[in-house]
Design a protein around this motif. Structure first.
Motif, PDB file in Angstrom:
ATOM      1  N   SER A 125       0.826  -1.207   0.000  1.00  0.00           N
ATOM      2  CA  SER A 125       0.000   0.000   0.000  1.00  0.00           C
ATOM      3  C   SER A 125       0.860   1.256   0.000  1.00  0.00           C
ATOM      4  O   SER A 125       0.559   2.230  -0.691  1.00  0.00           O
ATOM      5  CB  SER A 125      -0.930  -0.004   1.217  1.00  0.00           C
ATOM      6  OG  SER A 125      -1.815   1.094   1.169  1.00  0.00           O
ATOM      7  N   THR A 149      -9.025   4.342   1.367  1.00  0.00           N
ATOM      8  CA  THR A 149      -9.062   4.425  -0.100  1.00  0.00           C
ATOM      9  C   THR A 149      -8.696   3.090  -0.750  1.00  0.00           C
ATOM     10  O   THR A 149      -8.473   3.036  -1.963  1.00  0.00           O
ATOM     11  CB  THR A 149      -8.082   5.507  -0.592  1.00  0.00           C
ATOM     12  OG1 THR A 149      -6.765   5.229  -0.083  1.00  0.00           O
ATOM     13  CG2 THR A 149      -8.519   6.890  -0.125  1.00  0.00           C
ATOM     14  N   LYS A 197      -0.866   4.603  -1.121  1.00  0.00           N
ATOM     15  CA  LYS A 197      -2.038   4.981  -0.324  1.00  0.00           C
ATOM     16  C   LYS A 197      -1.795   4.901   1.184  1.00  0.00           C
ATOM     17  O   LYS A 197      -2.509   5.529   1.955  1.00  0.00           O
ATOM     18  CB  LYS A 197      -3.224   4.089  -0.700  1.00  0.00           C
ATOM     19  CG  LYS A 197      -3.735   4.310  -2.122  1.00  0.00           C
ATOM     20  CD  LYS A 197      -4.951   3.448  -2.404  1.00  0.00           C
ATOM     21  CE  LYS A 197      -5.499   3.703  -3.798  1.00  0.00           C
ATOM     22  NZ  LYS A 197      -6.713   2.884  -4.077  1.00  0.00           N
TER      23      LYS A 197
END
Length: 244
Positions: free
Chosen positions: A159, A192, A165
């Motif tokens: 991630s 998200t 993110k």
């Protein structure tokens, strides 16, 4: 074939080349030598979390995924003592979470399960913890079951470094360590994270699952029903290298 004059290391007596900056793990995989691992993933920065890749380099025990290859290293990887230690680590990973393979949707696609087969693990050996950890089903497309998390932090790195993110993090230490979602509510629904993100699909066990996809591939036709973890581990390295 080894290039004349190339820097080399020896793994279990086999001389292999490496390029400056490569880890022992990357040099081994590039040469077709498998070192057991769960938290290593080609293209992600290594973390050395699972410790399955510990090898003997000279008189020291080092994690192959975070240790740089150095010219002249003599490395032992496939030894009874190291494999016994890896089996014990795998057994501990099983009992520290709720890994009930016959009822888990990840069975056949699970790296932890496949590693147990690779190492010839026949039982859990240690007493089960049966932890009670929070399950987060708030996201419309993704389920987070912390009771299966092995704290490999693959989703954290994916991630942060690939998806850009920073959805996940590891909080706490020792037995209090746990996976958290970086939102004010701590809920996956408020993040998200998307089903197309690498972080949503990289989990080696059944801690992160895509909803409404369960058992689309029948048991018997899954990844480790068809290939060993050694074969897939070497294949992942080749595919990543060819994709760069």
């Amino acid at each position: 074939m080894m290039t004349t004059g190339a820097d080399t290391i020896r793994i279990d007596g086999e001389e292999i080349p490496f390029t400056p900056g490569q880890t022992i793990m990357d040099a081994a995989l590039a040469a077709g030598i498998y070192i057991p691992h769960l938290c290593h993933y080609p293209g992600l920065p290594p973390s050395g979390n699972c410790r399955l890749c510990v090898v003997e380099a000279g008189n020291r025990s080092v994690a192959a995924c975070i240790t740089a290859a150095a010219a002249g290293q003599e490395i032992r990887n496939d030894t009874p003592a190291l494999n016994a230690a890896r089996t014990a680590i795998t057994q501990m990973l099983f009992v520290e979470g709720n890994h009930i393979c016959p009822s888990c949707e990840k069975t056949g696609n699970c790296k932890l399960q496949a590693m147990a087969y690779h190492l010839g693990m026949l039982d859990d050996h240690f007493a089960q913890f049966y932890p009670h950890r929070e399950l987060d089903a708030s996201h419309p497309g993704i389920l987070l079951d912390r009771s299966r998390c092995i704290l490999c932090d693959l989703c954290v790195r994916a991630s942060r470094d690939i998806d850009k993110k920073n959805v996940f993090a590891i909080a706490g230490r020792g037995t209090d360590a746990h996976l958290v979602v970086n939102t004010p509510s701590g809920k996956l629904a408020d993040s998200t994270l998307a089903v197309t993100d690498l972080a949503a699909t990289i989990c080696p066990v059944g801690a992160i699952l895509i909803k409404e996809k369960g058992f689309e591939v029948p048991i018997g036709q899954r990844i480790y029903d068809r290939q060993t973890i050694r074969e897939t581990g070497l294949q992942e390295h080749v595919e990543r290298k060819n994709g760069d």
